[in-house]
Design an enzyme around this catalytic site. Structure first.
Site, PDB file in Angstrom:
ATOM      1  N   LYS A  46      19.819 -24.058   2.496  1.00 45.59           N
ATOM      2  CA  LYS A  46      19.635 -22.632   2.152  1.00 45.59           C
ATOM      3  C   LYS A  46      20.880 -21.827   2.544  1.00 45.59           C
ATOM      4  CE  LYS A  46      15.987 -22.228   4.798  1.00 45.59           C
ATOM      5  NZ  LYS A  46      15.902 -23.599   5.347  1.00 45.59           N
TER       6      LYS A  46
ATOM      7  N   ARG B  45       8.755 -16.725   5.932  1.00 45.89           N
ATOM      8  CA  ARG B  45       8.391 -18.044   6.468  1.00 45.89           C
ATOM      9  C   ARG B  45       6.890 -18.260   6.392  1.00 45.89           C
ATOM     10  NH1 ARG B  45      13.605 -19.440   8.442  1.00 45.89           N
ATOM     11  NH2 ARG B  45      13.132 -21.120   9.852  1.00 45.89           N
TER      12      ARG B  45
ATOM     13  N   ARG C 250      24.914 -31.635  11.349  1.00 43.67           N
ATOM     14  CA  ARG C 250      25.425 -30.295  11.031  1.00 43.67           C
ATOM     15  C   ARG C 250      26.334 -29.756  12.136  1.00 43.67           C
ATOM     16  NH1 ARG C 250      21.392 -25.649   9.424  1.00 43.67           N
ATOM     17  NH2 ARG C 250      20.245 -26.413  11.218  1.00 43.67           N
TER      18      ARG C 250
ATOM     19  N   ARG D 173      24.019 -26.786  16.679  1.00 45.28           N
ATOM     20  CA  ARG D 173      22.947 -25.841  17.042  1.00 45.28           C
ATOM     21  C   ARG D 173      21.984 -26.475  18.038  1.00 45.28           C
ATOM     22  NH1 ARG D 173      20.774 -23.112  11.526  1.00 45.28           N
ATOM     23  NH2 ARG D 173      18.798 -23.556  12.548  1.00 45.28           N
TER      24      ARG D 173
ATOM     25  N   ARG E 243      10.189 -28.067  14.025  1.00 46.58           N
ATOM     26  CA  ARG E 243      10.510 -27.107  12.949  1.00 46.58           C
ATOM     27  C   ARG E 243       9.900 -27.579  11.628  1.00 46.58           C
ATOM     28  NH1 ARG E 243      16.675 -27.279  13.484  1.00 46.58           N
ATOM     29  NH2 ARG E 243      16.749 -26.028  11.600  1.00 46.58           N
TER      30      ARG E 243
HETATM   31  P1  AP5 Z   1      22.181 -25.695   5.873  1.00 48.16           P
HETATM   32  O1  AP5 Z   1      22.729 -24.987   4.695  1.00 48.16           O
HETATM   33  O2  AP5 Z   1      22.582 -25.249   7.240  1.00 48.16           O
HETATM   34  O3  AP5 Z   1      20.588 -25.805   5.750  1.00 48.16           O
HETATM   35  P2  AP5 Z   1      19.476 -24.685   5.920  1.00 48.16           P
HETATM   36  O4  AP5 Z   1      18.443 -24.924   4.869  1.00 48.16           O
HETATM   37  O5  AP5 Z   1      20.090 -23.332   5.997  1.00 48.16           O
HETATM   38  O6  AP5 Z   1      18.877 -25.155   7.310  1.00 48.16           O
HETATM   39  P3  AP5 Z   1      18.498 -24.349   8.612  1.00 48.16           P
HETATM   40  O7  AP5 Z   1      18.289 -25.420   9.658  1.00 48.16           O
HETATM   41  O8  AP5 Z   1      19.465 -23.280   8.936  1.00 48.16           O
HETATM   42  O9  AP5 Z   1      17.141 -23.741   8.200  1.00 48.16           O
HETATM   43  P4  AP5 Z   1      16.057 -23.238   9.120  1.00 48.16           P
HETATM   44  O10 AP5 Z   1      15.197 -22.547   8.136  1.00 48.16           O
HETATM   45  O11 AP5 Z   1      15.385 -24.258   9.964  1.00 48.16           O
HETATM   46  O12 AP5 Z   1      16.853 -22.364  10.186  1.00 48.16           O
HETATM   47  P5  AP5 Z   1      17.075 -20.814  10.339  1.00 48.16           P
HETATM   48  O13 AP5 Z   1      18.452 -20.618  10.809  1.00 48.16           O
HETATM   49  O14 AP5 Z   1      16.592 -20.038   9.160  1.00 48.16           O
HETATM   50  O15 AP5 Z   1      22.561 -27.248   5.699  1.00 48.16           O
HETATM   51  C1  AP5 Z   1      22.248 -28.203   6.705  1.00 48.16           C
HETATM   52  C2  AP5 Z   1      23.375 -29.253   6.785  1.00 48.16           C
HETATM   53  O16 AP5 Z   1      23.432 -30.008   5.577  1.00 48.16           O
HETATM   54  C3  AP5 Z   1      24.775 -28.642   6.965  1.00 48.16           C
HETATM   55  O17 AP5 Z   1      25.513 -29.486   7.816  1.00 48.16           O
HETATM   56  C4  AP5 Z   1      25.389 -28.664   5.558  1.00 48.16           C
HETATM   57  O18 AP5 Z   1      26.791 -28.814   5.612  1.00 48.16           O
HETATM   58  C5  AP5 Z   1      24.695 -29.879   4.928  1.00 48.16           C
HETATM   59  N1  AP5 Z   1      24.415 -29.702   3.509  1.00 48.16           N
HETATM   60  C6  AP5 Z   1      23.864 -28.597   2.918  1.00 48.16           C
HETATM   61  N2  AP5 Z   1      23.702 -28.807   1.584  1.00 48.16           N
HETATM   62  C7  AP5 Z   1      24.147 -30.087   1.351  1.00 48.16           C
HETATM   63  C8  AP5 Z   1      24.232 -30.900   0.165  1.00 48.16           C
HETATM   64  N3  AP5 Z   1      23.810 -30.445  -1.028  1.00 48.16           N
HETATM   65  N4  AP5 Z   1      24.716 -32.150   0.282  1.00 48.16           N
HETATM   66  C9  AP5 Z   1      25.125 -32.623   1.490  1.00 48.16           C
HETATM   67  N5  AP5 Z   1      25.077 -31.917   2.640  1.00 48.16           N
HETATM   68  C10 AP5 Z   1      24.593 -30.656   2.573  1.00 48.16           C
HETATM   69  O19 AP5 Z   1      16.040 -20.468  11.528  1.00 48.16           O
HETATM   70  C11 AP5 Z   1      16.245 -20.947  12.834  1.00 48.16           C
HETATM   71  C12 AP5 Z   1      15.094 -20.463  13.723  1.00 48.16           C
HETATM   72  O20 AP5 Z   1      15.081 -19.008  13.749  1.00 48.16           O
HETATM   73  C13 AP5 Z   1      13.678 -20.847  13.256  1.00 48.16           C
HETATM   74  O21 AP5 Z   1      13.317 -22.126  13.710  1.00 48.16           O
HETATM   75  C14 AP5 Z   1      12.841 -19.709  13.880  1.00 48.16           C
HETATM   76  O22 AP5 Z   1      12.634 -19.941  15.244  1.00 48.16           O
HETATM   77  C15 AP5 Z   1      13.742 -18.499  13.724  1.00 48.16           C
HETATM   78  N6  AP5 Z   1      13.520 -17.762  12.462  1.00 48.16           N
HETATM   79  C16 AP5 Z   1      14.417 -17.566  11.439  1.00 48.16           C
HETATM   80  N7  AP5 Z   1      13.869 -16.847  10.452  1.00 48.16           N
HETATM   81  C17 AP5 Z   1      12.594 -16.565  10.845  1.00 48.16           C
HETATM   82  C18 AP5 Z   1      11.510 -15.857  10.234  1.00 48.16           C
HETATM   83  N8  AP5 Z   1      11.619 -15.313   9.017  1.00 48.16           N
HETATM   84  N9  AP5 Z   1      10.350 -15.775  10.921  1.00 48.16           N
HETATM   85  C19 AP5 Z   1      10.197 -16.302  12.144  1.00 48.16           C
HETATM   86  N10 AP5 Z   1      11.183 -17.000  12.776  1.00 48.16           N
HETATM   87  C20 AP5 Z   1      12.370 -17.135  12.133  1.00 48.16           C
END
Ligand code: AP5
Length: 222
Positions: free
Chosen positions: A13, A89, A128, A161, A172
């Site tokens: 994402k 979410r 990552r 991270r 998660r």
């Molecule tokens: P990346 O693009 O970083 O993936 P992502 O989907 O953004 O994954 P996240 O882990 O950031 O999502 P998340 O939803 O768990 O975390 P968030 O930060 O929102 O890609 C991942 C890896 O793969 C990278 O190394 C990249 O280079 C590689 N990659 C990507 N695409 C690729 C491809 N096509 N081919 C090969 N490699 C690829 O949330 C973190 C925490 O914050 C949550 O756990 C929660 O505690 C809190 N939080 C955030 N938002 C909320 C909310 N709305 N409500 C409540 N709590 C929240």
């Protein structure tokens, strides 16, 4: 234009949102990035959110919603729209977002669901690397930086991270699977959901999303 990217942790994402933001000239709003920034600055929000994030749990809706409302008030978003990554979410957050937008006489245009297999998720998250300065994403194998542990764009230091540890990744994913089906149904009912296979390479996923955005613009013009 207002776009949501839904998908499991590691679906890409953040990676896609950053690329799309440049290609479509739309602000990228990542609730995860905003929270991590607050944690690193030790703000009140950061202090409250840290423990939930470290345990792989969702931060309480009221904290997140306040934070989002503030970001949605800013002029770039008011003028251009947004690509939302990490919100909603759960069903409550989706309904809250719709209510906020309704008050501004607007609504979400498209929701992309980045469908990703579990083996790909684990491989991506465990490798990552994130830039401590500009937030760019890298991967030890899939997208390695040119210089070891240094960002290609701003020369910032790369780090892993704290929630990318195996146990936290599992938690998660559990939280994600519990909430996602009601979100999918919600946006299917609104006829806004587009599924994309996100196991593919970054550029392939990006070009599919852009094609669907173009198709959407064509159909809404006619
Ligand atoms: P990346 O693009 O970083 O993936 P992502 O989907 O953004 O994954 P996240 O882990 O950031 O999502 P998340 O939803 O768990 O975390 P968030 O930060 O929102 O890609 C991942 C890896 O793969 C990278 O190394 C990249 O280079 C590689 N990659 C990507 N695409 C690729 C491809 N096509 N081919 C090969 N490699 C690829 O949330 C973190 C925490 O914050 C949550 O756990 C929660 O505690 C809190 N939080 C955030 N938002 C909320 C909310 N709305 N409500 C409540 N709590 C929240």
């Amino acid at each position: 234009m207002k776009i949501i990217l839904l998908g499991p942790p590691g679906a890409g994402k953040g990676t896609q949102a950053k690329d799309l933001s440049q290609r479509l000239n739309l602000p990228h709003i990542s609730t995860g990035d905003i929270l991590r920034q607050n944690v690193s600055l030790s703000t009140e929000l950061g202090k409250k959110a840290k423990d939930f994030m470290d345990r792989g749990l969702l931060v309480p809706d009221e904290l997140i919603t306040e934070m989002l409302k503030e970001r949605l008030q800013q002029p770039d978003v008011q003028e251009e729209g947004f690509i939302l990554d990490g919100y909603p979410r759960n069903l409550n957050q989706a309904q809250t977002l719709d209510n906020i937008l309704k008050k501004k006489n607007t609504e979400i245009d498209i929701v992309f669901y980045l469908d990703t297999s579990e083996s790909v998720i684990i491989q991506r998250l465990s490798g990552r690397l994130v830039c401590s300065k500009c937030g760019a994403n890298f991967h030890i194998k899939n997208m390695p930086p040119k210089v070891d542990m240094i960002c290609d764009y701003c020369q910032g230091e790369l780090y892993q991270r704290t929630d990318d540890r195996e146990e936290t990744i599992k938690k998660r994913l559990q939280v994600y699977y519990k909430e996602v089906s009601s979100l999918i149904k919600y946006y299917e009912r609104q006829n806004k959901l587009q599924r994309i296979c996100a196991d593919e390479e970054r550029e392939i996923v990006l070009s599919r999303i852009i094609q669907m955005v173009k198709n959407h613009c064509l159909t809404t013009k006619t």
